[in-house]
Design an enzyme around this catalytic site. Structure first.
Site, short mmCIF file in Angstrom:
data_model
loop_
_atom_site.label_atom_id
_atom_site.label_comp_id
_atom_site.label_asym_id
_atom_site.label_seq_id
_atom_site.Cartn_x
_atom_site.Cartn_y
_atom_site.Cartn_z
N ASP A 1 84.00 51.37 39.84
CA ASP A 1 84.96 50.47 40.61
C ASP A 1 86.54 51.06 40.45
O ASP A 1 86.96 50.87 39.73
CB ASP A 1 84.84 49.05 40.21
N ASP B 1 88.42 49.18 45.64
CA ASP B 1 88.86 47.86 45.67
C ASP B 1 90.02 47.61 46.83
O ASP B 1 90.73 48.64 46.94
CB ASP B 1 89.55 47.77 44.42
N GLU C 1 85.90 48.15 49.95
CA GLU C 1 86.08 46.48 49.96
C GLU C 1 86.93 46.54 51.00
O GLU C 1 88.17 46.80 50.79
CB GLU C 1 86.31 45.86 48.72
N HIS D 1 81.52 39.34 42.57
CA HIS D 1 82.17 38.80 41.23
C HIS D 1 83.36 37.93 41.59
O HIS D 1 84.01 37.22 40.79
CB HIS D 1 82.72 39.80 40.13
N ASP D 2 83.46 37.86 42.83
CA ASP D 2 84.84 37.33 43.43
C ASP D 2 84.20 35.81 44.23
O ASP D 2 84.89 34.82 44.77
CB ASP D 2 85.50 37.94 44.63
O1 TEU Z 1 89.22 41.42 45.57
C1 TEU Z 1 90.09 41.21 46.83
C2 TEU Z 1 90.44 40.00 47.11
O2 TEU Z 1 91.44 39.65 47.71
C3 TEU Z 1 89.64 38.90 46.71
O3 TEU Z 1 90.04 38.55 45.20
C4 TEU Z 1 89.72 37.68 47.40
O4 TEU Z 1 91.08 37.38 47.68
C5 TEU Z 1 89.25 36.48 46.92
O5 TEU Z 1 89.42 36.71 45.38
C6 TEU Z 1 87.88 36.07 47.17
O6 TEU Z 1 87.35 35.08 46.58
C7 TEU Z 1 89.52 42.79 44.92
C8 TEU Z 1 88.54 42.53 43.58
O7 TEU Z 1 87.11 42.24 43.88
C9 TEU Z 1 89.23 41.22 42.61
O8 TEU Z 1 88.29 41.01 41.79
C10 TEU Z 1 90.34 41.58 42.45
O9 TEU Z 1 91.27 40.32 41.87
C11 TEU Z 1 91.41 41.97 43.76
O10 TEU Z 1 90.72 42.84 44.63
C12 TEU Z 1 92.54 42.66 43.03
O11 TEU Z 1 92.31 44.06 42.54
#
Ligand code: TEU
Length: 542
Positions: A101, A202, A244, A318-319
Site C-alpha cells: 500500500d 492511496d 484508490e 479498512h475505512d
Molecule cells: O483514504 C482516503 C479517504 O479519504 C478515506 O479516509 C475517506 O475519507 C473516509 O475515511 C472513508 O470512510 C485513504 C486511506 O484508505 C485511509 O486509511 C487514510 O486515512 C487516507 O487515505 C489518508 O492517507
C-alpha cells in the site's frame, strides 16, 4: 479469452490485511508481520491469490501508518525489513503475491524530506511540498482537510502555510516537482526488486492538486503523472496495480484501467459506497440505501467497463463499516446476509477484494467514545460537538460509518482477546468474538468462511465469471437483485433477496439448456419461485 492471454490478476481474489489488527506475535497489542506469516496457511486454505498489505512502513502512526516517515524501512511495531522479506518469501511459497500500500499523495511531517523542507524556503527539499506565503490570521483559502479543520497549516518561522488534505502531520507532496517523482520511482523499483507482486495507491487521484483553484481531486495533470508513473515503474512487470480513486467515474475508470496498460490494472471506485449518505453531504450524514440505486450503479460499472476496463469488486475495507451491519442483518440473519452479499459480488466481472474478517461475517461495534482510536472519527466528533450536534447524533454516525468498525482485531478463536494478542489490544476486541471466530468456522462446513472458500473455487472453475456479459434480471423487483452473465456456451444466473422477508421470483426457463445450482446460502431449495430472507442462489446454464 484463454487463461494465458488474460492477466493473472483478472482471475485472482485479493485479501486485504490491516496489519495493526490482524495477528500480534510478540504480545505488544499490535498486529505485526510475523503474525501475518503465522496465518498464511489460513489464507491459503481460504483460496486467495494476493494480500493487499496496509502500510507497515516507518511512521509516527498519526493516521495508523498512512503517514509515512520512511518508505524503505519497516515500523518497529510491525517488525523489520528482514520480517518483510520473509513474508514475501513465505507467501510466494504458497502462491500468494504481496501488494504493498503506497501513500504517494503525502508523507508524514516526520519524513526527512519535510524536516528539511521546513528549515527554509531555499532548502532543496522545500518544494517537495506545497507552500504558500501568508499571514497567521489568514490561510490562502477556505479549503478544508478531510480530517476536519483547515487544509493549511501555518509555519511561523517561514511565514508560510503548507497544504495537507488529511491531518496536519500528513503534508501533501508536490507532484509538479520532477525530483519528487524521481524519488518515488526509485523507491518503488527498490520494492519491486524485493519481489513485491503489486501496489495499491492511496488517494492517487488527489496527487495533481491545484489548491489555488480549489482543485484537490482529478486535477488537469493527473493522467500525465499516472502514465509516467506506469511507464517508468509498472509496465512489463506482471504487477497488479490498483488506485484508490474516490472521485472516479466510469469515464475516468476507462483511462485508469485501459486494457492497453497505460495506467493501472484497476481502481477502487466508491459510487456504490456513497449511496447511503445524504447527496452532497459527508458520510456521517446518513440516509437509507435504496436497492434500486445499488442495482443502477453496479450495473452501470459492469456494462461500461466491459472489455474497455476492469472493475474491482468490494463491500469492505479498512475505512468502511462491516457490510453485514451496514446493509445486511447482523443479528437474526447475520450468516445468510453475509453470504448473500458475497454471492452478489462474486458473480460480477472484476477482481474481488476480501477485507479481513469479512469472510467470517464480522460486524460493526458500538463503543463508548473514549474507546475509539481513529483520527478521522475523533476529529469529526470535536468538530460536530462544537457545531452544535448532540453527543447521541454524533455517536449514531460513528456507529454507522466510523472506520474503527473495520479495525477491531481479527477474531481467530474464543480464547482471550479472540486469539489476536496475549497483551492488551490497541483497540478493544468486538465482544462477539466468542461466537464469530475463524476457529469455529473452519470446523463448520456451512460457515461464512466455507461459503467464501466455495465461491472462490467456483470463480476459478468457470470462464463465464471472467468473460460473461452482465445483464440485469427483473429490474423492477424492489426486493431482489438478480442478473445474468452470458458467455459463449454458458450463462450464470445470480439471484439475491436483499431483505428479511420472503420474496417471489419467476425463474426464467431456458428451453433446451441444462440448469445447475452452483451455490445457495440455505441448506436446500424449498420453493424455486420463492426466496427466503436474504436467500441467494447462483445457477449455471449451458
Ligand atoms: O483514504 C482516503 C479517504 O479519504 C478515506 O479516509 C475517506 O475519507 C473516509 O475515511 C472513508 O470512510 C485513504 C486511506 O484508505 C485511509 O486509511 C487514510 O486515512 C487516507 O487515505 C489518508 O492517507
Amino acid at each position: 479469452m484463454s487463461e494465458k492471454q488474460m492477466e493473472w490478476w483478472k482471475s485472482a481474489v485479493v485479501y486485504e490485511i490491516y496489519p495493526r489488527s490482524f495477528q500480534d506475535s510478540n504480545g505488544d497489542g499490535y498486529g505485526d508481520i510475523c503474525g501475518i506469516i503465522s496465518r498464511l496457511d489460513y489464507l491459503k486454505e481460504l483460496g486467495i491469490d494476493a494480500i493487499w498489505l496496509c502500510p507497515v512502513f516507518r511512521s509516527p502512526q498519526d493516521d495508523n501508518g498512512y503517514d509515512i516517515s520512511d518508505y524503505q524501512d519497516i515500523d518497529p511495531i510491525f517488525g523489520s525489513l528482514k520480517d518483510m522479506e520473509q513474508l514475501i518469501a513465505e507467501a510466494k511459497k504458497r502462491g500468494i503475491a504481496i501488494i504493498l500500500d503506497l501513500v504517494l499523495n503525502h508523507t508524514s511531517d516526520e519524513h526527512r524530506w519535510f524536516q528539511e523542507a521546513k528549515k527554509s524556503k531555499s532548502n532543496p527539499y522545500h518544494d517537495y511540498y506545497v507552500w504558500r506565503d501568508g499571514t497567521e490570521s489568514e490561510p490562502p483559502n477556505e479549503l478544508q482537510s478531510i480530517f476536519s479543520g483547515s487544509a493549511w497549516e501555518w509555519v511561523p518561522e517561514l511565514k508560510q502555510y503548507y497544504f495537507h488534505q488529511f491531518s496536519r502531520k500528513q503534508p501533501d507532496l508536490n507532484w509538479e516537482n520532477p525530483k519528487v517523482r524521481a524519488e518515488i520511482y526509485k523507491m518503488i523499483r527498490w520494492w519491486e526488486q524485493k519481489g513485491i507482486g503489486g501496489f495499491r495507491m492511496d488517494v492517487i487521484d488527489q496527487i495533481a492538486k491545484e489548491p489555488d483553484r480549489g482543485i484537490t481531486v482529478n486535477g488537469p495533470k493527473l493522467h500525465m503523472f499516472l502514465r509516467e508513473l506506469s511507464s517508468v515503474v509498472f509496465q512489463g512487470k506482471n504487477l497488479i496495480t490498483v488506485g484508490e480513486t474516490w472521485g472516479a467515474t466510469t469515464k475516468l475508470a476507462k483511462l485508469y484501467s485501459n486494457p492497453d496498460g497505460s495506467e493501472f490494472s484497476m481502481v477502487f471506485q466508491f459510487e456504490h459506497i456513497e449511496l447511503d449518505q445524504e447527496p452532497g453531504k459527508k458520510k456521517w450524514d446518513l440516509s437509507p440505501l435504496r436497492l434500486e440505486d445499488l442495482k443502477r450503479v453496479l450495473g452501470k460499472w459492469q456494462k461500461e467497463l466491459y472489455q474497455t476496463g476492469w472493475n474491482s469488486l468490494f463491500w469492505c475495507n479498512h475505512d468502511l463499516p462491516r457490510i453485514v451491519s451496514r446493509w445486511g442483518n447482523d443479528e437474526k440473519y447475520r450468516e445468510e446476509s453475509a453470504k448473500m452479499f458475497a454471492t452478489l459480488l462474486y458473480g460480477l466481472q472484476g477482481t474481488p477484494y476480501i477485507y479481513q474478517g469479512e469472510e467470517l461475517g464480522m460486524t460493526n461495534v458500538r463503543y463508548a467514545l473514549e474507546e475509539y482510536r481513529d483520527i478521522e472519527t475523533l476529529n469529526m466528533y470535536q468538530e460536530r460537538i462544537h457545531a452544535g450536534y448532540t453527543h447521541e447524533q454524533i455517536m449514531e454516525s460513528i456507529y454507522a460509518k466510523g472506520r474503527d468498525n473495520a479495525r477491531t482485531p481479527m477474531q481467530w478463536s474464543k480464547d482471550k482477546n479472540a486469539g489476536f494478542t496475549s497483551g492488551t489490544p490497541w483497540l478493544k476486541v468486538n465482544p462477539n468474538y466468542t461466537v464469530i471466530n475463524a476457529q469455529e468456522q473452519q470446523k463448520n462446513p456451512d460457515s461464512v468462511f466455507r461459503y467464501y472458500q466455495r465461491l472462490i473455487r467456483l470463480r476459478k472453475t468457470y470462464d463465464v465469471f471472467l468473460t460473461g456479459y452482465y445483464q440485469e434480471v427483473c429490474p423492477e423487483n424492489p426486493e431482489i437483485f438478480a442478473y445474468t452473465r452470458t458467455a459463449d456456451r454458458e450463462q450464470l444466473l445470480v439471484i439475491c433477496n436483499f431483505y428479511a422477508n420472503t420474496a417471489a421470483f419467476d425463474l426464467p426457463e431456458k428451453g433446451g439448456s441444462e440448469k445447475e445450482l452452483l451455490i445457495c446460502n440455505y441448506p436446500d431449495i424449498q420453493d424455486e419461485r420463492k426466496l427466503r430472507p436474504y436467500e441467494a442462489r447462483m445457477y449455471r446454464y449451458q
